[in-house]
Enzyme design. Structure first.
Site, PDB file in Angstrom:
ATOM      1  N   LYS A  47      -9.763  -6.284  -9.484  1.00 21.21           N
ATOM      2  CA  LYS A  47     -10.045  -7.585  -9.378  1.00 21.21           C
ATOM      3  C   LYS A  47     -10.261  -8.426  -7.852  1.00 21.21           C
ATOM      4  O   LYS A  47     -10.936  -9.280  -7.816  1.00 21.21           O
ATOM      5  CB  LYS A  47      -9.312  -8.534 -10.217  1.00 21.21           C
ATOM      6  CG  LYS A  47      -9.256  -8.034 -11.511  1.00 21.21           C
ATOM      7  CD  LYS A  47      -8.286  -8.910 -12.347  1.00 21.21           C
ATOM      8  CE  LYS A  47      -7.814  -8.108 -13.576  1.00 21.21           C
ATOM      9  NZ  LYS A  47      -6.359  -8.768 -14.206  1.00 21.21           N
ATOM     10  N   GLY A  48      -9.504  -7.624  -7.037  1.00 18.51           N
ATOM     11  CA  GLY A  48      -9.152  -8.256  -5.843  1.00 18.51           C
ATOM     12  C   GLY A  48     -10.371  -8.485  -4.713  1.00 18.51           C
ATOM     13  O   GLY A  48     -10.469  -9.375  -4.179  1.00 18.51           O
ATOM     14  N   GLU A 104     -14.380  -3.054  -0.538  1.00 19.44           N
ATOM     15  CA  GLU A 104     -12.850  -3.382  -1.010  1.00 19.44           C
ATOM     16  C   GLU A 104     -12.114  -4.605  -0.138  1.00 19.44           C
ATOM     17  O   GLU A 104     -12.426  -4.904   0.696  1.00 19.44           O
ATOM     18  CB  GLU A 104     -12.059  -2.060  -0.469  1.00 19.44           C
ATOM     19  CG  GLU A 104     -11.619  -1.074  -1.552  1.00 19.44           C
ATOM     20  CD  GLU A 104     -10.446  -1.717  -2.360  1.00 19.44           C
ATOM     21  OE1 GLU A 104     -10.467  -2.888  -2.561  1.00 19.44           O
ATOM     22  OE2 GLU A 104      -9.881  -1.004  -2.765  1.00 19.44           O
ATOM     23  N   ASP A 105     -11.168  -5.003  -0.868  1.00 20.36           N
ATOM     24  CA  ASP A 105     -10.493  -6.123  -0.315  1.00 20.36           C
ATOM     25  C   ASP A 105      -9.595  -5.861   0.913  1.00 20.36           C
ATOM     26  O   ASP A 105      -9.565  -6.295   1.891  1.00 20.36           O
ATOM     27  CB  ASP A 105      -9.830  -6.779  -1.446  1.00 20.36           C
ATOM     28  CG  ASP A 105      -8.871  -5.898  -2.440  1.00 20.36           C
ATOM     29  OD1 ASP A 105      -8.765  -4.572  -2.099  1.00 20.36           O
ATOM     30  OD2 ASP A 105      -8.535  -6.281  -3.358  1.00 20.36           O
ATOM     31  N   ASP A 108      -4.544  -0.458   2.310  1.00 18.83           N
ATOM     32  CA  ASP A 108      -3.209  -0.519   2.716  1.00 18.83           C
ATOM     33  C   ASP A 108      -2.664   1.016   2.910  1.00 18.83           C
ATOM     34  O   ASP A 108      -2.894   1.490   4.127  1.00 18.83           O
ATOM     35  CB  ASP A 108      -2.497  -1.019   1.498  1.00 18.83           C
ATOM     36  CG  ASP A 108      -0.896  -1.202   1.666  1.00 18.83           C
ATOM     37  OD1 ASP A 108      -0.462  -1.348   2.738  1.00 18.83           O
ATOM     38  OD2 ASP A 108       0.041  -1.290   0.761  1.00 18.83           O
ATOM     39  N   LYS A 136      -4.589  -2.827   6.714  1.00 20.76           N
ATOM     40  CA  LYS A 136      -3.280  -2.929   7.090  1.00 20.76           C
ATOM     41  C   LYS A 136      -2.869  -1.605   7.280  1.00 20.76           C
ATOM     42  O   LYS A 136      -2.369  -0.862   6.696  1.00 20.76           O
ATOM     43  CB  LYS A 136      -2.369  -3.300   5.754  1.00 20.76           C
ATOM     44  CG  LYS A 136      -1.347  -4.388   5.689  1.00 20.76           C
ATOM     45  CD  LYS A 136      -0.380  -4.277   4.921  1.00 20.76           C
ATOM     46  CE  LYS A 136      -0.831  -5.047   3.507  1.00 20.76           C
ATOM     47  NZ  LYS A 136       0.087  -5.015   2.527  1.00 20.76           N
ATOM     48  N   PHE A 157       2.663  -8.469   2.903  1.00 18.00           N
ATOM     49  CA  PHE A 157       2.130  -8.684   1.479  1.00 18.00           C
ATOM     50  C   PHE A 157       1.411 -10.006   1.415  1.00 18.00           C
ATOM     51  O   PHE A 157       1.986 -11.164   1.347  1.00 18.00           O
ATOM     52  CB  PHE A 157       3.146  -8.370   0.448  1.00 18.00           C
ATOM     53  CG  PHE A 157       2.469  -8.271  -0.841  1.00 18.00           C
ATOM     54  CD1 PHE A 157       2.010  -6.998  -1.286  1.00 18.00           C
ATOM     55  CD2 PHE A 157       2.147  -9.476  -1.813  1.00 18.00           C
ATOM     56  CE1 PHE A 157       1.191  -6.678  -2.447  1.00 18.00           C
ATOM     57  CE2 PHE A 157       1.391  -9.238  -2.943  1.00 18.00           C
ATOM     58  CZ  PHE A 157       1.059  -7.832  -3.383  1.00 18.00           C
ATOM     59  N   VAL A 158      -0.135  -9.763   1.592  1.00 16.11           N
ATOM     60  CA  VAL A 158      -0.791 -10.982   1.529  1.00 16.11           C
ATOM     61  C   VAL A 158      -1.359 -11.382   0.132  1.00 16.11           C
ATOM     62  O   VAL A 158      -1.612 -10.343  -0.665  1.00 16.11           O
ATOM     63  CB  VAL A 158      -2.075 -11.039   2.664  1.00 16.11           C
ATOM     64  CG1 VAL A 158      -1.526 -10.713   3.835  1.00 16.11           C
ATOM     65  CG2 VAL A 158      -2.931  -9.510   2.174  1.00 16.11           C
ATOM     66  N   ASP A 164      -3.813 -10.891  -5.354  1.00 18.85           N
ATOM     67  CA  ASP A 164      -2.682 -11.511  -6.183  1.00 18.85           C
ATOM     68  C   ASP A 164      -1.478 -11.369  -5.836  1.00 18.85           C
ATOM     69  O   ASP A 164      -1.032 -10.340  -5.203  1.00 18.85           O
ATOM     70  CB  ASP A 164      -3.198 -11.114  -7.414  1.00 18.85           C
ATOM     71  CG  ASP A 164      -2.744  -9.790  -7.878  1.00 18.85           C
ATOM     72  OD1 ASP A 164      -3.045  -8.726  -7.090  1.00 18.85           O
ATOM     73  OD2 ASP A 164      -1.692  -9.410  -8.879  1.00 18.85           O
ATOM     74  N   ARG A 170      -5.088 -15.785  -6.721  1.00 15.76           N
ATOM     75  CA  ARG A 170      -6.402 -15.004  -6.124  1.00 15.76           C
ATOM     76  C   ARG A 170      -7.365 -16.091  -6.084  1.00 15.76           C
ATOM     77  O   ARG A 170      -8.105 -15.903  -4.977  1.00 15.76           O
ATOM     78  CB  ARG A 170      -6.963 -14.387  -7.408  1.00 15.76           C
ATOM     79  CG  ARG A 170      -6.408 -13.004  -7.854  1.00 15.76           C
ATOM     80  CD  ARG A 170      -7.066 -12.458  -9.012  1.00 15.76           C
ATOM     81  NE  ARG A 170      -6.353 -11.174  -9.511  1.00 15.76           N
ATOM     82  CZ  ARG A 170      -6.092  -9.944  -9.121  1.00 15.76           C
ATOM     83  NH1 ARG A 170      -6.665  -9.529  -7.945  1.00 15.76           N
ATOM     84  NH2 ARG A 170      -5.338  -9.337  -9.800  1.00 15.76           N
TER      85      ARG A 170
HETATM   86  P1  5GP Z   1      -3.725   1.240  -1.308  1.00 16.69           P
HETATM   87  O1  5GP Z   1      -4.160   2.270  -2.185  1.00 16.69           O
HETATM   88  O2  5GP Z   1      -4.511   1.301   0.045  1.00 16.69           O
HETATM   89  O3  5GP Z   1      -2.295   1.416  -0.814  1.00 16.69           O
HETATM   90  O4  5GP Z   1      -3.886  -0.177  -1.861  1.00 16.69           O
HETATM   91  C1  5GP Z   1      -4.934  -0.774  -2.299  1.00 16.69           C
HETATM   92  C2  5GP Z   1      -4.795  -1.844  -3.279  1.00 16.69           C
HETATM   93  O5  5GP Z   1      -3.465  -2.345  -3.323  1.00 16.69           O
HETATM   94  C3  5GP Z   1      -5.662  -2.983  -3.046  1.00 16.69           C
HETATM   95  O6  5GP Z   1      -6.949  -2.983  -3.449  1.00 16.69           O
HETATM   96  C4  5GP Z   1      -4.864  -4.144  -3.445  1.00 16.69           C
HETATM   97  O7  5GP Z   1      -5.106  -4.391  -4.855  1.00 16.69           O
HETATM   98  C5  5GP Z   1      -3.454  -3.669  -3.497  1.00 16.69           C
HETATM   99  N1  5GP Z   1      -2.571  -4.300  -2.277  1.00 16.69           N
HETATM  100  C6  5GP Z   1      -2.404  -3.701  -1.106  1.00 16.69           C
HETATM  101  N2  5GP Z   1      -1.881  -4.522  -0.055  1.00 16.69           N
HETATM  102  C7  5GP Z   1      -1.848  -5.626  -0.621  1.00 16.69           C
HETATM  103  C8  5GP Z   1      -1.399  -6.818  -0.302  1.00 16.69           C
HETATM  104  O8  5GP Z   1      -0.827  -7.087   0.812  1.00 16.69           O
HETATM  105  N3  5GP Z   1      -1.599  -7.896  -1.278  1.00 16.69           N
HETATM  106  C9  5GP Z   1      -1.863  -7.786  -2.389  1.00 16.69           C
HETATM  107  N4  5GP Z   1      -1.963  -8.649  -3.161  1.00 16.69           N
HETATM  108  N5  5GP Z   1      -2.470  -6.539  -2.758  1.00 16.69           N
HETATM  109  C10 5GP Z   1      -2.409  -5.619  -1.991  1.00 16.69           C
END
Ligand code: 5GP
Length: 186
Positions: A47-48, A104-105, A108, A136, A157-158, A164, A170
């Site tokens: 949903k992000g 993508e939002d 990470d 990030k 963590f944002v 969210d 959100r």
């Molecule tokens: P990744 O697979 O790259 O670790 O993470 C991707 C997903 O993790 C993002 O689409 C998001 O939903 C969640 N995520 C990663 N970092 C953050 C953060 O700082 N805040 C929030 N709210 N969600 C995050």
């Protein structure tokens, strides 16, 4: 989880609403130039990425189609990734032969995008690129080539602008960080 207090719970604003809008307009203009003369399919990850997708598509001046997927990588109010990616909602149309851009939002660890890229490549698009609002890099576990990037942010963590904590926050129009006590109170 306690009831969030949207203004009192925010400790820092990392990216203001105005800076987000300026950046989204720039990205839209760049994409319109780079894909000029073609049709683009935007694939967003719920949903992000919902606010980013909604704003970005309106800054693109070439013909676009959109599709939505939903994947899960985190459970509940946790701020740690599980490394496990599940598809909760798949594409509704074929992307065979199409120019596809994943919207993508945040990237990470990169695990979600890494999985998604492999999954979508298997559906035979003509091209497949990534547009991420937030990067990030400090926590990256797999290498990801981000073709279009909004902002690089520190390892915090944002929340906000789609992101969210425990499914709340959100609807904040900016990207911010919550007070440490809030993360501990879930
Ligand atoms: P990744 O697979 O790259 O670790 O993470 C991707 C997903 O993790 C993002 O689409 C998001 O939903 C969640 N995520 C990663 N970092 C953050 C953060 O700082 N805040 C929030 N709210 N969600 C995050």
């Amino acid at each position: 989880m306690r009831t969030p207090d949207l203004s009192a719970d925010v400790a820092d604003v990392l990216v203001t609403a105005a800076d987000i809008q300026t950046k989204v307009a720039e990205l839209g203009a760049t994409l319109s130039r780079d894909y000029a003369g073609r049709e683009l399919t935007l694939v967003s990850v719920l949903k992000g990425a919902l606010p980013f997708m909604a704003d970005l598509m309106r800054q693109i001046t070439i013909p676009v189609q959109i599709d939505l997927m939903e994947v899960s990588s985190y459970g509940g109010a946790s701020t740690e990734t599980s490394g496990l990616v599940r598809i909760l909602k798949d594409l509704s149309s074929s992307i065979d032969g199409r120019d596809v851009l994943i919207v993508e939002d945040i990237i990470d660890t990169g695990l979600t995008l890494n999985y998604l890229m492999r999954y979508l490549r298997g559906k035979n698009p003509r091209s497949l690129k990534i547009c991420a609002l937030l990067d990030k890099p400090a926590r990256r576990l797999v290498e990801i080539d981000i073709d279009y990037r909004g902002f690089t942010i520190p390892d915090r963590f944002v929340v906000g602008y789609g992101l969210d904590y425990g499914e709340f926050y959100r609807n904040l129009p900016f990207i911010g960080v919550l007070r440490p006590e809030v993360y501990g109170e879930s």
